[in-house]
Design a protein around this motif. Structure first.
Motif, PDB file in Angstrom:
ATOM      1  N   ALA A  41     -12.355-107.136 115.594  1.00 38.25           N
ATOM      2  CA  ALA A  41     -11.411-107.711 114.779  1.00 38.25           C
ATOM      3  C   ALA A  41     -11.495-109.178 114.725  1.00 38.25           C
ATOM      4  CB  ALA A  41      -9.962-107.136 115.075  1.00 38.25           C
ATOM      5  N   SER A  42     -11.815-109.693 115.781  1.00 40.58           N
ATOM      6  CA  SER A  42     -11.789-111.144 116.075  1.00 40.58           C
ATOM      7  C   SER A  42     -13.134-112.009 115.577  1.00 40.58           C
ATOM      8  CB  SER A  42     -11.212-111.575 117.388  1.00 40.58           C
ATOM      9  OG  SER A  42     -12.333-111.499 118.396  1.00 40.58           O
ATOM     10  N   LEU A  43     -14.215-111.179 115.246  1.00 38.72           N
ATOM     11  CA  LEU A  43     -15.250-111.830 114.639  1.00 38.72           C
ATOM     12  C   LEU A  43     -15.634-111.339 113.383  1.00 38.72           C
ATOM     13  CD1 LEU A  43     -17.876-111.034 117.695  1.00 38.72           C
ATOM     14  CD2 LEU A  43     -16.402-113.152 117.411  1.00 38.72           C
ATOM     15  N   ASN A  44     -15.595-112.603 112.531  1.00 42.59           N
ATOM     16  CA  ASN A  44     -15.924-112.006 111.032  1.00 42.59           C
ATOM     17  C   ASN A  44     -17.234-111.451 110.834  1.00 42.59           C
ATOM     18  OD1 ASN A  44     -16.062-112.005 108.199  1.00 42.59           O
ATOM     19  ND2 ASN A  44     -15.149-114.184 108.298  1.00 42.59           N
ATOM     20  N   PRO A  45     -16.943-110.191 110.160  1.00 39.64           N
ATOM     21  CA  PRO A  45     -18.259-109.364 110.366  1.00 39.64           C
ATOM     22  C   PRO A  45     -19.365-110.106 109.346  1.00 39.64           C
ATOM     23  CG  PRO A  45     -16.521-108.104 109.166  1.00 39.64           C
ATOM     24  CD  PRO A  45     -16.006-109.357 110.001  1.00 39.64           C
ATOM     25  N   PHE A  84      -9.434-112.603 121.626  1.00 38.70           N
ATOM     26  CA  PHE A  84      -8.480-111.423 121.524  1.00 38.70           C
ATOM     27  C   PHE A  84      -8.922-110.367 121.984  1.00 38.70           C
ATOM     28  CE2 PHE A  84      -7.785-114.772 118.276  1.00 38.70           C
ATOM     29  CZ  PHE A  84      -6.496-114.692 117.571  1.00 38.70           C
ATOM     30  N   GLN A  85      -8.094-109.376 121.932  1.00 39.75           N
ATOM     31  CA  GLN A  85      -8.407-107.905 122.491  1.00 39.75           C
ATOM     32  C   GLN A  85      -9.542-107.260 121.955  1.00 39.75           C
ATOM     33  OE1 GLN A  85      -5.124-105.212 122.176  1.00 39.75           O
ATOM     34  NE2 GLN A  85      -6.291-103.559 123.147  1.00 39.75           N
ATOM     35  N   ASN A  86      -9.899-107.282 120.782  1.00 37.98           N
ATOM     36  CA  ASN A  86     -10.871-106.453 120.142  1.00 37.98           C
ATOM     37  C   ASN A  86     -11.793-107.390 119.541  1.00 37.98           C
ATOM     38  OD1 ASN A  86     -12.597-104.430 118.862  1.00 37.98           O
ATOM     39  ND2 ASN A  86     -10.964-103.266 118.095  1.00 37.98           N
ATOM     40  N   HIS A 102     -20.197-112.995 109.166  1.00 36.89           N
ATOM     41  CA  HIS A 102     -20.891-114.396 109.606  1.00 36.89           C
ATOM     42  C   HIS A 102     -22.050-113.965 110.317  1.00 36.89           C
ATOM     43  CE1 HIS A 102     -18.426-117.031 107.242  1.00 36.89           C
ATOM     44  NE2 HIS A 102     -17.385-116.990 107.924  1.00 36.89           N
ATOM     45  N   ARG A 112     -17.160-118.552 121.770  1.00 37.74           N
ATOM     46  CA  ARG A 112     -16.729-119.400 120.626  1.00 37.74           C
ATOM     47  C   ARG A 112     -15.417-119.953 121.232  1.00 37.74           C
ATOM     48  NH1 ARG A 112     -13.978-116.289 115.748  1.00 37.74           N
ATOM     49  NH2 ARG A 112     -12.765-115.187 117.174  1.00 37.74           N
TER      50      ARG A 112
END
Lengths: 671, 291
Positions: free
Chosen positions: A445-449, A440-442, A451, A509
């Motif tokens: 937003a695409s990595l769960n903060p 994803f772009q950002n 984890h 990932r």
């Protein structure tokens, strides 16, 4: 430079904030800046370099938490930070205008444009209120907005991003400013719109002999509007000089590296990445701040902070060896995809709708045209397909449809084994899911903060391969090594990594699934150029060594050119042109491709963009005919509005969808 | 993963330290812990039998023998106040997590699912929230009778409904983010997505909400007892004691003041803890909740 006293004069400004331990951490360190009337200065730097802080400090403003530690900020010869609040309020927006990055947010959504401009006039001019309307119209004409009377009656959300930015410029002009501060005013805009706005700003500054301070991370923009450039690095000025000299032969190695990291339109080579990251405000600094990343650094560089030194062509660099930086050498070319590699993804006549039309729409026969329609392409093993287009062109929509997040309305998606893929991700077979991965772009937003990186990488490994325990940890470490990150990252959370590192975790990932196709949605647009170059390098490496195929979506033509084997140009969800990257970037071109290529900027003072298309944004795809009919500069008349343009083959695999015959397109396209 | 549980434990420890470092947290936790200890050990600490009546000293003033005086039946007020929170704490202590669990899961599911089930459910929740809270409680209790086995599920059910709304709002914000889209695109099962991606991002909000719900539920339980639908006499309960003693308030004010003080210190303690918890977790209840 004129001999007159500078209008904005900042001397040895130090700004800092109080850290957790109670010590003061510097954000700006002894920064000088001076701009005269009629001069435009570009402030360049990567994120976190302090460029916005410096521009706001010129207005006598610091963000909450920051404090001025030393130095002087003079406007018109008087210290800004000593002035009373009422006087500051009069100067800001009056003699000193600010144009923010996102003027959609700077305009009040509940007031009409006319009321907002009138407010600016009331606050900063002594004109008779009766003349405000005429004045507002006049201002909108100056910023080249068509039909100013109609615009005055609209609300901000009824305008496009470019129009909103023009309104913001008009409001800044209402106070008849002597100086304009511009904080990345074109960053969120499309290339064609950006080129128009930059032209406007240049002409306005010349006509009114205003001083401009233009803050940007984009050297291409700076090359277009600025006379002089000041480069910031980690809160210090590292280089100042005339724009031409700085862009052609920068005297500081950081600027040279920055220039080398920018992909150029005319070249099919990958830009050179700059390793490392700038020191943060909390890191102790001895010597030159850039020394840890500098190829030329010696022991003397690490011992003491260098002073600004005279350099060739009127530059001044904070470097012990000014001018010694190597000139930009050619990067290495991206490996080409072998011609005989098998197809891993075939997309046939894909169309996507964001909302299914309701029964009442269907009954009345008023079904709006699909967001994306008639998209067809093949993707081979080890190939990179670039999808290019402006915002709203449906690039991301296509990726989401391929990933199954937005089931297509019609069309086929066929992976390598020839079976047809279900539209919705929930109905796809597990082995098909593994084959297609999306980045994803950002990365914020695409990595769960919540984890750790270990947990983030563990999810696909558990899901697709059922790995656990030692095998899982070993594989996660291996993946991190593939994206050139150390195993120490495993225990960190995304918030503890830099932007580039986060995006590399997102790449890791996607790799964890060992996919055949990787969908990349503007994955470098949130990153600094030096970091972008590293990510592009990584993708190319994966392509060459593992034979992965990429669908790379971007609005940046130069990035797509550097990376892609083939390019597809989209306008309003319809393909305009597809073909090998070299063919699409050369002649003949679809008029839209020509407009995009012409408007693109380059970090070169002699590069002049050609403005072909209007910069207005259409409300939606037209029901019939060519999607580009409303903005096309070479429109052929009625046929463009009624008939879908035919796909003509200009060369093997190079398709152009236009009513204009190919030999005539050659004449309109850039050579 | 053992490393993961270790980080979780570390995080919980750090959170507790952060909580107690705040003045409101320190006072709140102290009050709640004091009440919990009291409820736990009071049977062995009380000076008298809570049922023992002494007809000769009804409504006696505080004295050395009866520190908080006696009630209208000559029972020791101190004994009854010390014991009076036990039933309320046990029932609400079980009903609150149950309410959080079902309300939270329902809210998260609705936030993830969207569409018409979400619309219908939220309108039902709105309709319920428009009713005065005690009314539906009373209806159920009149139908099924009093007693813990009815009160507990009833409280858990009704106090879970507002939680749906909070959990749904929190989940909604998370669902829109790309990491949920990424998990969907990878093909994780919906339950997996809820457990791994959404829950960790809404637990903070739910934790603070749970603490608030608990104090509301304690008040609700005491109100039921006050109205005679809660704890059956002669067992001691603060709500019931206030109800019994308020008739004699001008003669023996300590009979009302003591249980009121006990109940309010507990509720203030819980509220202060919730506030400090919100601060420690970075959720400011005064401002918009951020995740």
């Amino acid at each position: 430079m004129s001999a007159a006293a500078p209008l904005i004069d900042i001397r040895k400004l130090c700004v800092g904030f109080r850290g957790r331990a109670g010590t003061i951490l510097p954000v700006l360190h002894e920064v000088d800046l001076s701009v005269c009337r009629g001069e435009s200065l570009g402030i360049v730097g990567e994120s976190g370099s302090g460029k916005s802080t410096l521009a706001l400090a010129a207005m006598g403003y610091l963000r909450p938490g920051l404090q001025k530690l030393a130095g002087a900020v003079l406007f018109d010869g008087q210290e800004m930070f000593d002035r009373p609040a009422a006087e500051l309020a009069r100067i800001r927006g009056g003699k000193l205008g600010l144009i923010p990055q996102n003027s959609g947010q700077a305009l009040t959504p509940t007031l009409r444009i006319g009321a907002q401009i009138a407010e600016a006039l009331r606050l900063h001019c002594d004109h008779d209120p009766a003349t405000h309307r005429a004045r507002a119209c006049d201002l909108l004409e100056q910023v080249r907005l068509p039909e100013p009377e109609a615009i005055l009656r609209r609300y901000p959300h009824e305008l496009s991003g470019g129009q909103q930015q023009r309104v913001a410029i008009a409001m800044a002009l209402a106070g008849e400013p002597d100086a304009l501060l511009l904080d990345e005013p074109t960053t969120g805009l499309d290339v064609t719109t950006q080129a128009h706005i930059l032209d406007l700003l240049r002409d306005l500054a010349r006509a009114r002999s205003m001083a401009m301070v233009y803050v940007s991370h984009d050297l291409g923009v700076i090359a277009r509007v600025c006379d002089r450039v000041q480069v910031l690095y980690a809160g210090e000025t590292v280089l100042t000089g005339p724009a031409r000299a700085v862009l052609r032969a920068p005297a500081h190695p950081y600027t040279a590296a920055l220039l080398a990291a920018i992909p150029r339109l005319g070249e099919r080579t990958l830009p050179r990445a700059l390793g490392g990251r700038p020191p943060g405000p909390d890191e102790p600094r001895e010597g030159c701040a850039f020394a840890p990343r500098c190829a030329l650094a010696t022991g003397a560089c690490r011992a003491a902070r260098p002073d600004m030194a005279e350099a060739p062509d009127g530059q001044a660099a904070r470097c012990l060896f000014p001018g010694a930086a190597p000139s930009r050498d050619a990067g290495h070319a991206a490996p080409a995809c072998p011609a005989d590699s098998p197809c891993v993804l075939r997309v046939v006549d894909l169309s996507v709708r964001h909302a299914r039309p309701g029964w009442h729409m269907r009954l009345r026969g008023r079904v709006p045209p699909a967001t994306v329609a008639g998209v067809t392409f093949d993707l081979r093993r080890g190939e990179t397909l670039g999808l290019v287009g402006e915002s709203g062109s449906g690039k991301s929509t296509i990726l989401r449809a391929l990933a199954g997040l937005l089931p297509p309305a019609s069309g086929e998606i066929v992976p390598g084994d020839g079976t047809r893929l279900a539209g919705a991700v929930e109905r796809r077979r597990p082995q098909d899911l593994r084959r297609i991965q999306m980045i994803f772009q950002n990365p914020d937003a695409s990595l769960n903060p919540r984890h750790t990186i270990a947990e983030i990488l563990a999810q696909p490994l558990r899901l697709y391969f059922g790995l656990t325990g030692q095998a899982l940890a070993a594989r996660a470490e291996e993946l991190l090594a593939t994206v050139r990150l150390g195993a120490e990252c495993l225990d960190r959370r995304p918030g503890q990594l830099s932007g580039g590192e986060k995006q590399r975790v997102a790449v890791a990932r996607a790799l964890a699934a060992d996919p055949e196709v990787v969908l990349c949605d503007e994955i470098t647009s949130a990153l600094d150029v030096s970091v972008q170059a590293a990510v592009l390098d990584l993708l190319n490496d994966l392509k060459a060594r593992r034979g992965m195929a990429f669908v790379f979506v971007s609005h940046d033509l130069a990035v797509v050119r550097a990376l892609s084997d083939r390019v597809a140009v989209l306008y309003q969800g319809r393909l305009c042109e597809t073909g090998p990257a070299a063919a699409v970037h050369g002649a003949p071109s679809h008029p839209y491709t020509a407009a995009l290529l012409g408007a693109a900027l380059a970090p070169d003072p002699d590069h002049v963009p050609r403005l072909l298309a209007e910069d207005a944004v259409d409300p939606g795809p037209p029901a019939r005919g060519c999607p580009f009919q409303r903005r096309c500069p070479v429109r052929r008349g009625a046929i463009c509005e009624t008939d879908t343009p035919p796909a003509r083959e200009a060369a093997p695999g190079h398709l152009i969808r236009c009513h204009i015959p190919l030999h005539e397109l050659c004449a309109t396209a850039p050579g | 993963m053992s490393a993961l549980t270790a980080t979780r434990r570390r995080r919980a420890g750090a959170l507790l330290r952060d909580l107690v470092a705040r003045p409101s947290g320190a006072i709140g936790v102290a009050l709640v812990v004091a009440h919990a200890l009291m409820a736990l050990f009071s049977p062995w600490l009380v000076p008298y039998d809570y049922k023992a009546m002494e007809a000769t000293i009804t409504l006696a003033e505080p004295s050395a023998a009866h520190w908080l005086g006696t009630d209208h039946l000559g029972r020791d007020v101190l004994t009854r106040v010390m014991l009076g929170g036990r039933e309320a704490l046990v029932i609400t202590g079980i009903a609150t997590p149950v309410a959080m669990l079902w309300g939270g899961l329902a809210g998260i599911w609705l936030g993830l699912r969207g569409g018409w089930p979400d619309e219908v459910a939220m309108r039902l929740v709105d309709a319920f929230l428009a009713l005065p809270g005690i009314l539906p409680l009373l209806v159920l209790i009149t139908v099924f009778g009093t007693g813990g086995e009815v009160l507990l599920p009833t409280l858990a059910f009704f106090f879970g409904i507002p939680v749906i709304r909070v959990a749904r709002a929190a989940a909604h914000e998370v669902v829109a983010r790309d990491f949920v889209a990424a998990a969907r695109a990878r093909g994780h099962a919906p339950l997996d997505i809820v457990r791994r991606e959404i829950l960790p991002n809404v637990t903070d909000t739910l934790l603070v909400e749970g603490a608030m719900r608990w104090s509301w539920m304690l008040l609700g339980f005491s109100a039921l007892s006050f109205l005679g639908f809660g704890v059956a006499p002669p067992r001691p309960d603060w709500g019931l004691m206030i109800s019994d003693a308020r008739v004699y308030m001008s003669l023996a004010p300590w009979g009302v003041i003591a249980p009121v003080l006990a109940l309010s210190t507990l509720i203030i303690g819980i509220n202060l803890t919730a506030d400090a918890l919100a601060g420690a977790l970075g959720l400011d209840r005064g401002r918009k909740a951020v995740i």
